[in-house]
Design an enzyme around this catalytic site. Structure first.
Site, mmCIF file in Angstrom:
data_model
loop_
_atom_site.group_PDB
_atom_site.id
_atom_site.type_symbol
_atom_site.label_atom_id
_atom_site.label_comp_id
_atom_site.label_asym_id
_atom_site.label_seq_id
_atom_site.Cartn_x
_atom_site.Cartn_y
_atom_site.Cartn_z
ATOM 1 N N ASP A 126 13.597 12.928 79.894
ATOM 2 C CA ASP A 126 14.294 12.388 81.054
ATOM 3 C C ASP A 126 15.377 12.774 81.220
ATOM 4 O O ASP A 126 16.423 12.712 81.985
ATOM 5 C CB ASP A 126 14.617 10.747 80.965
ATOM 6 C CG ASP A 126 15.612 10.560 79.676
ATOM 7 O OD1 ASP A 126 15.513 11.120 78.595
ATOM 8 O OD2 ASP A 126 16.585 9.731 79.530
ATOM 9 N N ASP A 158 20.710 12.813 82.349
ATOM 10 C CA ASP A 158 19.618 12.146 81.932
ATOM 11 C C ASP A 158 19.629 10.822 82.204
ATOM 12 O O ASP A 158 20.898 10.397 82.691
ATOM 13 C CB ASP A 158 19.152 12.514 80.350
ATOM 14 C CG ASP A 158 20.279 11.860 79.422
ATOM 15 O OD1 ASP A 158 21.197 11.131 79.851
ATOM 16 O OD2 ASP A 158 19.832 11.667 78.277
ATOM 17 N N LEU A 159 18.637 9.858 82.140
ATOM 18 C CA LEU A 159 18.687 8.728 82.642
ATOM 19 C C LEU A 159 19.114 7.692 81.615
ATOM 20 O O LEU A 159 18.764 7.990 80.441
ATOM 21 C CB LEU A 159 17.232 8.445 83.124
ATOM 22 C CG LEU A 159 16.549 9.040 84.130
ATOM 23 C CD1 LEU A 159 15.143 8.694 84.573
ATOM 24 C CD2 LEU A 159 17.482 9.185 85.521
#
Length: 350
Positions: free
Chosen positions: A269, A226-227
């Protein structure tokens, strides 16, 4: 004698009409029996070849991205060579028909300035006559059907042009129906924002790939990431910028994985990759390359502000780390969580 000849001529016309009606009925049956475009087009072209006897017959479709014509089906001794050829918009008789949406009958192509001699030279063939009709839907050109060189000493006539145009109308319906069905099917399995598979379909894909890997005795790896600080992007620059970033990550993934790999947006995300026939070390290499690509991504928000993007990755492998789907997901997700809790912008495995 004249009366006998007249009767024979009438019988020939009636037989031709019967054959045409039979072909149209068979084509209609195909359209209602399947939505698989390849199957429909091949069956239709078989019927065309049986009704309109010729040396070569082909169906070309317009590439929506480039506007070029590609040989979708080619029945010819040079079929393989033809499939490698792309015609520019307006190129040759087929290109002209696709561009203008008008049928063409040419019994001596050497006298027609639209004829593309380069194709004949490329496939070592000699074209004498052509009948070509457009495949249209709502005045939009989808492609063409083209017949080349009738068998025997005869030539193409208006009757050939007429029946081929009717068949092309059926083909246009088939193409539109199949493409609409494909779009609806894609909506059920893809994420609207990124174009990647959605979480629901990811679970089905992972189950299939684990079963296949177990059957053939190969490795499979799962990569979660994930970001980092994605919430900050949303809070600072707005949700439109956040959505723009997610879409760009989706594009980056699609351009970075193999054809056999599967990428999905797992939620928010968070993204996930299924890497068939890939042991843990191979997955580390894939994840590391992706991490670097994301770090060097030149992302601009909606207002043009540059934002540095990084991501944290977690890896687990089948059967090394887990023997089933749920454990594999749990362990890859756990490894990603540990990456986020340590330094972020890193790759972790258990």
């Amino acid at each position: 004698m004249k009366g006998i000849d007249d009767n024979r001529s009438r019988l020939a016309v009636l037989q031709r009409r019967n054959d045409e009606l039979k072909t149209l009925l068979e084509v209609g049956k195909v359209l209602t029996s399947t939505l698989q475009l390849d199957e429909i087009l091949r069956t239709v072209m078989e019927k065309v070849g049986g009704l309109l006897r010729c040396r070569i017959w082909s169906l070309l479709l317009v590439d929506e991205a480039s506007g070029e014509l590609t040989f979708e089906i080619a029945v010819s001794p040079a079929a393989e060579q033809l499939r490698a050829i792309r015609l520019h918009p307006g190129e040759g008789i087929a290109g002209w028909v696709a561009k203008h949406g008008e049928p063409v009958l040419v019994n001596d192509v050497q006298k027609d300035p639209r004829f593309a001699r380069e194709v004949d030279r490329a496939v070592s063939f000699s074209t004498h006559s052509v009948v070509c009709v457009p495949i249209k839907s709502k005045e939009r050109s989808l492609g063409v059907i083209q017949l080349i060189n009738p068998l025997g000493e005869g030539e193409f006539g208006k009757a050939d042009l007429s029946i081929l145009s009717s068949i092309a109308d059926f083909v246009a319906i088939a193409i539109e129906n199949a493409r609409n069905f494909e779009k609806i099917s894609d909506l059920a399995v893809t994420d609207d924002l990124t174009g990647l598979f959605n979480a629901r379909h990811f679970h089905s894909l992972l189950e299939y790939e684990i079963e296949r890997s177990a059957r053939v005795g190969s490795d499979l790896s799962l990569v979660f990431f994930d970001l980092d600080h994605f919430k900050t992007v949303n809070d600072t620059y707005g949700h439109r910028s956040g959505s723009k970033l997610l879409a760009e990550i989706g594009d980056l993934l699609k351009g970075s994985i193999r054809r056999v790999d599967r990428a999905a947006r797992y939620g928010g995300d968070e993204f996930v990759l299924i890497l068939p026939a890939t042991p843990k070390q191979g997955a580390f290499e894939v994840a590391t390359k992706l991490r670097r690509k994301i770090r060097t991504l030149e992302f601009l928000t909606e207002d043009g502000s540059p934002v540095e993007v990084t991501a944290s990755f977690g890896i687990a492998s089948f059967p090394e780390d887990a023997g089933g789907k749920e454990d594999l997901i749990r362990l890859a997700d756990q490894a990603m969580y540990e990456a986020k809790q340590s330094s972020r912008d890193t790759v972790r495995g258990l």
